[in-house]
Write an enzyme that holds these catalytic residues in place. Sequence first.
Site, PDB file in Angstrom:
ATOM      1  N   LYS A 115       9.506  12.389  -0.476  1.00 25.44           N
ATOM      2  CA  LYS A 115       9.301  13.836  -0.649  1.00 25.44           C
ATOM      3  C   LYS A 115       8.883  14.170  -2.073  1.00 25.44           C
ATOM      4  O   LYS A 115       8.103  15.097  -2.287  1.00 25.44           O
ATOM      5  CB  LYS A 115      10.553  14.621  -0.253  1.00 25.44           C
ATOM      6  CG  LYS A 115      10.716  14.707   1.248  1.00 25.44           C
ATOM      7  CD  LYS A 115      11.501  15.943   1.647  1.00 25.44           C
ATOM      8  CE  LYS A 115      11.522  16.047   3.180  1.00 25.44           C
ATOM      9  NZ  LYS A 115      12.506  17.016   3.651  1.00 25.44           N
ATOM     10  N   LYS A 197       6.344   7.084  11.434  1.00 26.36           N
ATOM     11  CA  LYS A 197       7.192   7.975  12.229  1.00 26.36           C
ATOM     12  C   LYS A 197       6.434   9.264  12.606  1.00 26.36           C
ATOM     13  O   LYS A 197       5.675   9.777  11.784  1.00 26.36           O
ATOM     14  CB  LYS A 197       8.416   8.312  11.364  1.00 26.36           C
ATOM     15  CG  LYS A 197       9.380   9.284  11.942  1.00 26.36           C
ATOM     16  CD  LYS A 197      10.477   9.625  10.936  1.00 26.36           C
ATOM     17  CE  LYS A 197      10.094  10.839  10.093  1.00 26.36           C
ATOM     18  NZ  LYS A 197      11.217  11.539   9.472  1.00 26.36           N
ATOM     19  N   LYS A 200       6.994  16.229  11.484  1.00 23.44           N
ATOM     20  CA  LYS A 200       6.469  17.596  11.502  1.00 23.44           C
ATOM     21  C   LYS A 200       5.592  17.873  10.293  1.00 23.44           C
ATOM     22  O   LYS A 200       4.821  18.816  10.293  1.00 23.44           O
ATOM     23  CB  LYS A 200       7.591  18.615  11.652  1.00 23.44           C
ATOM     24  CG  LYS A 200       8.737  18.451  10.711  1.00 23.44           C
ATOM     25  CD  LYS A 200       9.938  19.292  11.138  1.00 23.44           C
ATOM     26  CE  LYS A 200      11.167  18.822  10.394  1.00 23.44           C
ATOM     27  NZ  LYS A 200      12.421  19.231  10.914  1.00 23.44           N
TER      28      LYS A 200
HETATM   29  P1  TYM Z   1      15.312  16.597  10.433  1.00 23.84           P
HETATM   30  O1  TYM Z   1      15.329  18.084  10.550  1.00 23.84           O
HETATM   31  O2  TYM Z   1      14.210  15.968   9.667  1.00 23.84           O
HETATM   32  O3  TYM Z   1      15.331  15.948  11.862  1.00 23.84           O
HETATM   33  C1  TYM Z   1      16.256  16.370  12.854  1.00 23.84           C
HETATM   34  C2  TYM Z   1      16.644  15.182  13.717  1.00 23.84           C
HETATM   35  O4  TYM Z   1      15.484  14.625  14.354  1.00 23.84           O
HETATM   36  C3  TYM Z   1      15.447  13.217  14.150  1.00 23.84           C
HETATM   37  N1  TYM Z   1      14.030  12.788  14.091  1.00 23.84           N
HETATM   38  C4  TYM Z   1      13.510  11.807  14.848  1.00 23.84           C
HETATM   39  N2  TYM Z   1      14.050  11.003  15.775  1.00 23.84           N
HETATM   40  C5  TYM Z   1      13.244  10.105  16.393  1.00 23.84           C
HETATM   41  N3  TYM Z   1      11.926   9.965  16.102  1.00 23.84           N
HETATM   42  C6  TYM Z   1      11.332  10.746  15.169  1.00 23.84           C
HETATM   43  N4  TYM Z   1      10.031  10.603  14.914  1.00 23.84           N
HETATM   44  C7  TYM Z   1      12.135  11.718  14.492  1.00 23.84           C
HETATM   45  N5  TYM Z   1      11.881  12.648  13.534  1.00 23.84           N
HETATM   46  C8  TYM Z   1      13.058  13.286  13.300  1.00 23.84           C
HETATM   47  C9  TYM Z   1      16.149  13.012  12.815  1.00 23.84           C
HETATM   48  O5  TYM Z   1      16.636  11.692  12.678  1.00 23.84           O
HETATM   49  C10 TYM Z   1      17.267  14.029  12.897  1.00 23.84           C
HETATM   50  O6  TYM Z   1      18.374  13.505  13.612  1.00 23.84           O
HETATM   51  N6  TYM Z   1      18.716  15.757   6.896  1.00 23.84           N
HETATM   52  C11 TYM Z   1      18.528  16.033   8.315  1.00 23.84           C
HETATM   53  C12 TYM Z   1      19.272  17.269   8.771  1.00 23.84           C
HETATM   54  C13 TYM Z   1      20.723  17.274   8.465  1.00 23.84           C
HETATM   55  C14 TYM Z   1      21.729  16.556   9.151  1.00 23.84           C
HETATM   56  C15 TYM Z   1      22.945  16.901   8.514  1.00 23.84           C
HETATM   57  C16 TYM Z   1      21.709  15.657  10.211  1.00 23.84           C
HETATM   58  C17 TYM Z   1      21.327  18.003   7.483  1.00 23.84           C
HETATM   59  N7  TYM Z   1      22.654  17.785   7.532  1.00 23.84           N
HETATM   60  C18 TYM Z   1      24.172  16.347   8.917  1.00 23.84           C
HETATM   61  C19 TYM Z   1      22.929  15.099  10.622  1.00 23.84           C
HETATM   62  C20 TYM Z   1      24.119  15.460   9.981  1.00 23.84           C
HETATM   63  C21 TYM Z   1      17.074  16.237   8.574  1.00 23.84           C
HETATM   64  O7  TYM Z   1      16.322  16.619   7.713  1.00 23.84           O
HETATM   65  O8  TYM Z   1      16.720  16.084   9.879  1.00 23.84           O
END
Ligand code: TYM
Length: 334
Positions: A115, A197, A200
Amino acid sequence: MLDDRKVLFSGMQATGNLTLGNYLGALKNWVKLSDDYLCFYSVVDMHSITVRQDPATLRKRARALMILYIAAGIDPEKAVIYFQSHVSAHAELAWILDCYTYMGEMNRMTQFKDKSAKHADNINVGLFAYPVLMAADILLYQTDLVPVGIDQMQHLEICRDIAMRFNNIYGPTFTIPEAYIGKVGAKIMSLQDPLKKMSKSDENPNASIYLMDDPDTIRRKFKRAVTDSEACIAYRDEQPGIKNLLDIYCACTGTGTADAVKAFEGRGYGELKEAVGESVVAVLEPLQKRCAELTKEKDYIDGIIKANAEKAAYFASKTLRKVHRKIGFPDRIR
Ligand code: TYM
């Protein structure tokens, strides 16, 4: 444990357009697990501002994400779904945990490196400390299980390290959480570069299926998906494009990998792409309809937002009080 059930926590950012990866890697498992745990599902809007956001768009997307959680099948009467910014304990615990986290640990985080390369003009302290806020999210609820995609594993490891460090100094304070990674769909890859991966933030819209893509767009994106010249449908690392299509198909239909490979034996890539496209449409079309219906129910959604923020704050404050006592903050006079 907060009551007699085990606790589950997870969150998603309301940044950008959510993808099929977010749904298959996370949200789908959240629904599956929500009957067996006391679940906290947060819209992590505080994480979103580590990258510059347009305020009106963030507000709109955060609400849309809350609606998506419900549309996907999470029962807001049972699970606690809420906005992270509505529970101030997240920020308070994050500050405390900052003081128990080392710069070197944060420097190693691959998401920070990625990032900060992408947003070189805005490498802020929040972006650096992002995993500590995530640790606070999880630890506040004495979480046992955290369902996430594979990309979040490094953050979960650091959360465990911070919790163990704190417990070692002050005695048992936090439950040490475990990750839950689904058997299929834990890493959905880009349709244009299957070694990357699905994300978004990808600049090429054909690389990702967005959850709000209409059926024709979904079908078209799968038609254009990058495969290989092997002309053989097999589930193996040497054919990442085909492997990804099979993963998506299996996650959407509930078919086992071996059965899917058998079903497509001797068939062409065109047929596979068409079948995968249809399997995704069958999942996303009803989800989109439900989102549209719920969006109209303003009072119902407002009620959930209010009641669940209060519930989350109640549980979070228990842990925060315990932490304050342990580290030596003076008692409040009531
Ligand atoms: P974020 O918002 O980027 O993604 C949300 C969830 O989607 C999963 N994910 C994927 N899984 C499979 N294939 C993909 N291509 C893919 N892209 C995204 C992510 O692994 C995630 O589970 N930091 C986290 C949000 C967060 C969080 C937390 C998660 C904040 N606090 C506490 C768990 C516990 C994030 O940015 O996810």
